[in-house]
Design a protein around this motif. Structure first.
Motif, short mmCIF file in Angstrom:
data_model
loop_
_atom_site.label_atom_id
_atom_site.label_comp_id
_atom_site.label_asym_id
_atom_site.label_seq_id
_atom_site.Cartn_x
_atom_site.Cartn_y
_atom_site.Cartn_z
N SER A 42 -1.18 -9.41 -4.63
CA SER A 42 -0.04 -8.72 -5.25
C SER A 42 0.84 -9.70 -6.01
O SER A 42 1.30 -9.41 -7.12
CB SER A 42 0.78 -8.01 -4.16
OG SER A 42 0.00 -7.02 -3.52
N ILE A 43 1.09 -10.88 -5.43
CA ILE A 43 1.90 -11.89 -6.12
C ILE A 43 1.21 -12.35 -7.40
O ILE A 43 1.83 -12.51 -8.45
CB ILE A 43 2.19 -13.07 -5.18
CG1 ILE A 43 3.07 -12.62 -4.01
CG2 ILE A 43 2.86 -14.22 -5.92
CD1 ILE A 43 3.26 -13.68 -2.95
N ASN A 44 -0.10 -12.56 -7.32
CA ASN A 44 -0.85 -13.04 -8.48
C ASN A 44 -0.84 -12.02 -9.61
O ASN A 44 -0.71 -12.38 -10.79
CB ASN A 44 -2.28 -13.36 -8.05
CG ASN A 44 -3.07 -14.04 -9.16
OD1 ASN A 44 -2.47 -14.66 -10.04
ND2 ASN A 44 -4.38 -13.93 -9.11
N LYS A 45 -0.92 -10.73 -9.25
CA LYS A 45 -0.97 -9.69 -10.28
C LYS A 45 0.42 -9.29 -10.78
O LYS A 45 0.55 -8.81 -11.91
CB LYS A 45 -1.70 -8.46 -9.75
CG LYS A 45 -3.19 -8.71 -9.51
CD LYS A 45 -3.91 -7.43 -9.11
CE LYS A 45 -5.40 -7.67 -8.95
NZ LYS A 45 -6.13 -6.44 -8.58
N ALA A 46 1.42 -9.48 -9.95
CA ALA A 46 2.77 -9.09 -10.37
C ALA A 46 3.48 -10.21 -11.12
O ALA A 46 4.23 -9.95 -12.06
CB ALA A 46 3.60 -8.69 -9.15
N ILE A 47 3.25 -11.45 -10.74
CA ILE A 47 3.95 -12.59 -11.34
C ILE A 47 2.92 -13.49 -12.02
O ILE A 47 2.24 -14.29 -11.37
CB ILE A 47 4.74 -13.38 -10.28
CG1 ILE A 47 5.66 -12.44 -9.50
CG2 ILE A 47 5.53 -14.50 -10.92
CD1 ILE A 47 6.36 -13.10 -8.35
N ASN A 48 2.77 -13.33 -13.33
CA ASN A 48 1.86 -14.16 -14.10
C ASN A 48 2.36 -14.23 -15.54
O ASN A 48 3.39 -13.66 -15.89
CB ASN A 48 0.42 -13.60 -14.02
CG ASN A 48 0.36 -12.12 -14.37
OD1 ASN A 48 0.96 -11.69 -15.36
ND2 ASN A 48 -0.36 -11.34 -13.56
N THR A 49 1.61 -14.91 -16.37
CA THR A 49 2.04 -15.13 -17.76
C THR A 49 1.60 -14.03 -18.71
O THR A 49 1.93 -14.08 -19.90
CB THR A 49 1.47 -16.48 -18.25
OG1 THR A 49 0.05 -16.45 -18.14
CG2 THR A 49 2.03 -17.63 -17.42
N GLN A 50 0.87 -13.04 -18.24
CA GLN A 50 0.41 -11.98 -19.12
C GLN A 50 1.55 -11.05 -19.51
O GLN A 50 2.40 -10.71 -18.68
CB GLN A 50 -0.70 -11.17 -18.44
CG GLN A 50 -1.93 -12.00 -18.08
CD GLN A 50 -2.97 -11.18 -17.37
OE1 GLN A 50 -2.82 -9.97 -17.21
NE2 GLN A 50 -4.04 -11.84 -16.93
N VAL A 54 4.86 -4.96 -14.84
CA VAL A 54 4.50 -5.10 -13.43
C VAL A 54 4.21 -3.73 -12.85
O VAL A 54 5.00 -2.79 -13.02
CB VAL A 54 5.65 -5.77 -12.64
CG1 VAL A 54 5.30 -5.86 -11.16
CG2 VAL A 54 5.94 -7.14 -13.21
N LYS A 55 3.10 -3.58 -12.17
CA LYS A 55 2.75 -2.31 -11.56
C LYS A 55 3.57 -2.07 -10.30
O LYS A 55 3.89 -3.00 -9.56
CB LYS A 55 1.26 -2.27 -11.23
CG LYS A 55 0.38 -2.24 -12.47
CD LYS A 55 -1.08 -2.06 -12.09
CE LYS A 55 -1.97 -1.95 -13.33
NZ LYS A 55 -3.38 -1.78 -12.97
N ALA A 59 4.58 -4.59 -6.82
CA ALA A 59 5.96 -4.91 -6.44
C ALA A 59 6.28 -4.35 -5.06
O ALA A 59 6.98 -4.98 -4.25
CB ALA A 59 6.93 -4.35 -7.48
N ARG A 60 5.76 -3.17 -4.77
CA ARG A 60 6.02 -2.55 -3.47
C ARG A 60 5.38 -3.36 -2.34
O ARG A 60 5.97 -3.53 -1.27
CB ARG A 60 5.50 -1.12 -3.46
CG ARG A 60 5.85 -0.35 -2.19
CD ARG A 60 5.41 1.09 -2.31
NE ARG A 60 5.79 1.85 -1.13
CZ ARG A 60 6.99 2.36 -0.92
NH1 ARG A 60 7.93 2.19 -1.81
NH2 ARG A 60 7.26 3.02 0.18
N ASN A 61 4.17 -3.87 -2.58
CA ASN A 61 3.51 -4.67 -1.55
C ASN A 61 4.28 -5.94 -1.24
O ASN A 61 4.32 -6.41 -0.10
CB ASN A 61 2.09 -5.03 -2.00
CG ASN A 61 1.15 -3.84 -1.93
OD1 ASN A 61 1.42 -2.88 -1.19
ND2 ASN A 61 0.07 -3.88 -2.69
#
Length: 478
Positions: A42-50, A54-55, A59-61
């Motif tokens: 969840s951290i990798n997909k929510a906080i990145n340079t793309q 944010v889904k 964020a909820r996880n």
């Protein structure tokens, strides 16, 4: 990176969907691995340079542990408070959409009677009150820093607005004081809690509370002087009473905080005057000095203080699960498995880096020595404090004895009062009976007088008749 991993490992592990329940240590290990893997993903997909939004589920996880771990919720409240104070102005407006969730969290943690649970409940109520105050009074910034002119403009020069604004400030400050008192009540003040990691974890958010309280106190004083210049003193009696109560609490809390070693390094806490302002004297406003909280530029944040004290104590030899380790490396960068104190060329450290590291370690060692000295000084003061506690306990026992005597005398006087009341009631009854008897006697006397008069008239009439009868008889005889 190790610090982040260690903090996540402390979070209670909700059972992920699809996890097969097992018994024993294997089940706990599987739950922990799944939880850590899901958090890392969840951290990798929510906080990145793309450059994508944010889904919601990611964020909820990340935020979900706020419902499962009281310490994590406490730190979340601290960060959220900091954002409300110093973040973008839209933070408060946007956060109001989550007011219902914050209320649910507050009610949930409020079921715990002690520990971080109760503190989280009080802190969440404070954050909700803060957001509501700023929504009702949008001219106030999150950090509450305003000039006197801006304060006047916030009330639109309307005494009704100033009256209502003062009430809302009282409610706001009451929540701040409740958190202040809650934290101090949860600490064992007979020990040097301010130099322990657990104590600093509870004390750290009070820096934001102190900043809020200093401004709220200043504004309530100025608004009360303004209200007393427009309204009768009797109308504002409730305001003055509430201010007096909050003044005593805030003065005591500021004094207690200024004596803690933890705050001395991070913030300069102002002291309130010996006596509260006299709002009935308009010239007293010129004697009011706004309390100013000073945060030294060289001081570090409470979080970094905690890290500085605990980071060197982390055991780096604990093996981590390979998949979790790889995911953390993907998110936060790779880590070297070599000894951090190995100063050879494999660490990529030059001589200057070694010297800087040595200097840094020397400074940290000096700071730790200073903290140790302060810790010893605080402990040296404990015997004196114990003596003072004994004196206070003796005074308390004496006061309790006097109270019991007073209660006994009060009961005796109450019994005497009851006897006197009964005697009075009996006397009143007898007085009423005597009055009734006198009334009846007077009535009988009146009846007797009338009967006597009638009897006298009858006797006189009878005598006349006898004389007439004798005269008639004499005439008949003649």
């Amino acid at each position: 990176m190790d610090r982040v991993k260690s903090s996540i490992q402390q979070v209670p592990n909700p059972i992920p969907k699809g996890l097969i329940r097992r018994t024993g240590a294997n089940s706990l290990e599987v739950e922990k691995e799944n939880f850590e893997r899901n958090q890392a993903v969840s951290i990798n997909k929510a906080i990145n340079t793309q450059e994508v939004a944010v889904k919601e589920k990611h964020a909820r996880n990340i935020l979900l542990p706020g419902y499962t771990n009281a310490v994590l919720c406490w730190k979340f409240c601290h960060v959220f408070h900091k954002l409300l104070r110093d973040g973008h102005p839209n933070v408060i407006k946007d956060s109001m959409r989550n007011k219902a969730d914050l209320n649910d969290m507050s009610r949930m943690w409020g079921h715990l009677s002690e520990g971080y649970g109760k503190l989280c409940s009080v802190y969440l109520k404070l954050l909700i009150t803060k957001m509501e105050f700023h929504i009702k009074n949008p001219r106030f910034p999150g950090n509450l820093q305003m000039t006197d002119r801006q304060l006047d403009e916030a009330g639109e020069n309307d005494v009704n607005n100033f009256f209502q604004m003062t009430v809302e400030m009282f409610d706001y400050l009451e929540c701040e004081l409740n958190l202040f008192l809650g934290v101090f009540s949860s600490l064992d003040m007979s020990r040097s809690v301010s130099v322990t990691a657990a104590g600093q974890c509870r004390l750290a958010p009070l820096i934001q509370v102190i900043l809020d309280c200093s401004h709220l106190y200043d504004y309530t004083v100025k608004l009360l002087f303004k209200l007393h210049s427009c309204l009768p003193a009797e109308t504002l009696q409730g305001h003055r009473d509430r201010f007096q109560e909050q003044f005593k609490k805030l003065k005591s809390l500021f004094y207690r905080s200024s004596n803690l070693q933890y705050f001395k390094r991070l913030i300069q806490i102002p002291q309130l005057p010996e006596n509260p302002p006299n709002f009935l004297r308009a010239s007293a406003l010129s004697e009011h000095i706004s309390p100013v909280v000073v945060i030294p530029l060289e001081s570090s944040s409470p979080e970094s203080e905690h890290v500085a004290e605990t980071e060197d104590l982390v055991d780096t030899d604990i093996p981590a699960h390979p998949s979790v380790e790889n995911r953390f490396d993907d998110v936060f960068g790779t880590s070297s498995a070599s000894d951090p104190f190995n100063f050879n060329s494999q660490n990529g450290m030059c001589k200057d880096d070694k010297e800087r590291l040595i200097e840094q370690l020397t400074r940290e060692l000096k700071e730790l020595k200073e903290e140790l000295e302060s810790f010893r000084a605080e402990h040296a003061a404990v015997p004196g404090a114990a003596g003072r506690v004994s004196e206070l306990e003796a005074e308390l026992a004496e006061q309790s004895h006097l109270k019991q005597q007073a209660l006994g005398e009060s009961e005796f006087l109450r019994a005497e009062l009851e006897d006197l009341r009964r005697v009075k009631e009996d006397t009143e009854k007898e007085q009423r009976s005597l009055t009734e008897i006198e009334r009846k006697a007077q009535a009988n006397e009146q009846r007797y007088t009338k009967l006597k008069e009638k009897y006298t008239a009858l006797v006189q009439s009878h005598a006349d008749l006898l004389r007439k009868n004798a005269e008639v008889t004499r005439q008949m005889t003649v």
